[in-house]
Design a protein around this motif. Structure first.
Motif, short mmCIF file in Angstrom:
data_model
loop_
_atom_site.label_atom_id
_atom_site.label_comp_id
_atom_site.label_asym_id
_atom_site.label_seq_id
_atom_site.Cartn_x
_atom_site.Cartn_y
_atom_site.Cartn_z
N ASP A 102 -3.32 11.86 -0.93
CA ASP A 102 -3.92 10.53 -1.12
C ASP A 102 -4.36 9.94 0.22
O ASP A 102 -5.44 9.36 0.35
CB ASP A 102 -2.92 9.58 -1.80
CG ASP A 102 -3.01 9.65 -3.32
OD1 ASP A 102 -3.82 10.44 -3.84
OD2 ASP A 102 -2.27 8.91 -3.99
N LEU A 103 -3.49 10.07 1.22
CA LEU A 103 -3.83 9.56 2.55
C LEU A 103 -5.02 10.29 3.14
O LEU A 103 -5.89 9.70 3.78
CB LEU A 103 -2.62 9.69 3.49
CG LEU A 103 -1.45 8.73 3.24
CD1 LEU A 103 -0.26 9.13 4.10
CD2 LEU A 103 -1.86 7.30 3.55
N GLN A 104 -5.06 11.60 2.90
CA GLN A 104 -6.14 12.42 3.40
C GLN A 104 -7.49 12.00 2.79
O GLN A 104 -8.53 12.10 3.44
CB GLN A 104 -5.86 13.89 3.09
CG GLN A 104 -6.57 14.86 4.02
CD GLN A 104 -5.91 16.23 3.99
OE1 GLN A 104 -5.10 16.53 3.11
NE2 GLN A 104 -6.25 17.07 4.94
N ILE A 127 7.59 11.87 7.68
CA ILE A 127 6.29 11.94 7.00
C ILE A 127 5.30 10.98 7.63
O ILE A 127 4.18 11.35 8.00
CB ILE A 127 6.43 11.59 5.50
CG1 ILE A 127 7.40 12.53 4.80
CG2 ILE A 127 5.06 11.65 4.81
CD1 ILE A 127 7.87 12.00 3.46
N GLY A 128 5.72 9.71 7.77
CA GLY A 128 4.80 8.69 8.26
C GLY A 128 4.28 8.97 9.65
O GLY A 128 3.06 8.90 9.90
N ILE A 150 -1.98 1.65 7.17
CA ILE A 150 -0.53 1.87 7.11
C ILE A 150 0.00 2.40 8.43
O ILE A 150 1.11 2.09 8.85
CB ILE A 150 -0.17 2.84 5.97
CG1 ILE A 150 -0.42 2.17 4.61
CG2 ILE A 150 1.28 3.31 6.05
CD1 ILE A 150 -0.19 3.06 3.42
N ASN A 151 -0.83 3.18 9.11
CA ASN A 151 -0.46 3.74 10.41
C ASN A 151 0.79 4.58 10.24
O ASN A 151 0.81 5.53 9.48
CB ASN A 151 -0.27 2.61 11.43
CG ASN A 151 -0.37 3.08 12.86
OD1 ASN A 151 0.03 4.19 13.19
ND2 ASN A 151 -0.91 2.25 13.71
N LYS A 199 0.83 -1.21 0.00
CA LYS A 199 0.00 0.00 0.00
C LYS A 199 0.86 1.26 0.00
O LYS A 199 0.57 2.23 -0.73
CB LYS A 199 -0.94 0.01 1.22
CG LYS A 199 -1.88 -1.18 1.33
CD LYS A 199 -2.84 -1.26 0.18
CE LYS A 199 -3.81 -2.44 0.35
NZ LYS A 199 -4.71 -2.60 -0.82
N SER A 200 1.92 1.28 0.80
CA SER A 200 2.76 2.48 0.88
C SER A 200 3.52 2.68 -0.43
O SER A 200 3.66 3.81 -0.91
CB SER A 200 3.73 2.40 2.06
OG SER A 200 4.58 1.29 1.95
N ASN A 201 4.00 1.60 -1.03
CA ASN A 201 4.69 1.73 -2.30
C ASN A 201 3.77 2.19 -3.41
O ASN A 201 4.17 2.95 -4.29
CB ASN A 201 5.36 0.41 -2.69
CG ASN A 201 6.76 0.29 -2.11
OD1 ASN A 201 7.71 0.81 -2.68
ND2 ASN A 201 6.88 -0.34 -0.97
#
Length: 204
Positions: free
Chosen positions: A106-108, A170-171, A117-118, A72-74
Motif C-alpha cells: 500500500d505504501l509503495q 517496518i516504519g 507518515i514518514n 493514516k497508519s491505522n
C-alpha cells in the motif's frame, strides 16, 4: 427526553464534522505547502472555522499532524487485517508477514501517504490520546500479535516491547527503502526484513 437525546446527537455530530474538516484541510495543506510552511491560521481559514475551534480539538500544529499520522497508519493496518481475514493462513508468523507485506505494498502504491507518515507507523499504537479515537478493529494488528505471539514463543517476556520493535523496524527501514532506495529497493529488502521479523517473534 427524546428531544434532548436528539439535540445531544446533533451537537456531537457537529463536533465530529468540525474535527474532520480540520483534519482533512490540514492534511491537504501539509501535502501542498509542507508542514513547516503551514500555520494554524492557514488550517482554520481553509476549514472555515474560528481559530478558537482548532484548540477545542488539538493542542497545536504538531498535535493535529500526529492525529493524521495515526489515522493514516491505522487505516493501512486495518486494510491489511481485513485482507488477512479473506486468506487461509493458520501459522502466526505468516499472518504477521502477510499483514506487513500488505502495508508495504500500500505504501509503495501511495507515495503521498509514505512521505506523510514518514517513519511514524507506530504512532497510532502508542499514543493513548490518539489511539482512543479508533474503534477496536483499527488496532487489530496489536490484538492479533498479542494473541498469536504466545503460541510460538512461550518464553516471551514483554509482548509490548517486541511489538514496538517490529512496527518501528517496518516504519524506519521501509521508509528508507521505498522513499530513498537505501540500502536497496524494497523487493530486494523484503526477504531480509521478513527473516528478521520471524527471528524476533520466535526468539525474543
Amino acid at each position: 427526553m427524546e428531544v434532548l437525546k436528539e439535540i445531544k446527537s446533533k451537537i456531537e455530530q457537529n463536533k465530529e464534522e468540525k474535527r474532520k474538516k480540520l483534519l482533512d484541510n490540514a492534511y491537504e495543506l501539509f501535502e501542498t505547502k509542507g508542514f513547516k510552511k503551514t500555520s494554524i491560521q492557514d488550517i482554520v481559514d481553509k476549514a472555515g472555522v474560528a481559530k478558537g475551534t482548532f484548540y477545542l480539538y488539538f493542542k497545536n500544529k504538531e498535535d493535529i499532524r500526529n492525529h493524521l499520522v495515526a489515522e493514516k497508519s491505522n487505516n493501512l493496518f486495518k486494510r491489511a487485517i481485513d485482507a488477512l481475514k479473506t486468506q487461509d493462513i493458520d501459522q502466526f508468523d505468516e499472518q504477521i508477514i502477510f499483514v506487513i507485506n500488505h502495508v508495504i505494498d500500500d505504501l509503495q502504491n501511495d507515495n503521498e501517504i509514505l512521505s506523510f507518515i514518514n517513519r511514524d507507523l507506530s504512532l497510532g499504537f502508542y499514543s493513548h490520546e490518539i489511539s482512543k479515537i479508533f474503534d477496536d478493529n483499527a488496532l487489530g494488528l496489536y490484538d492479533l500479535f498479542v494473541e498469536g505471539v504466545k503460541t510460538v514463543n512461550k518464553g516471551i517476556e514483554n509482548v509490548d516491547i517486541v511489538f514496538f520493535m517490529i512496527v518501528e523496524l517496518i516504519g524506519t527501514t521501509c521508509y528508507h527503502c521505498l522513499h530513498e532506495q537505501i540500502p536497496c529497493d524494497m523487493e530486494t529488502y523484503k526477504p531480509y526484513l521478513y527473516k528478521a521479523i520471524r527471528a524476533i517473534i520466535h526468539n525474543a
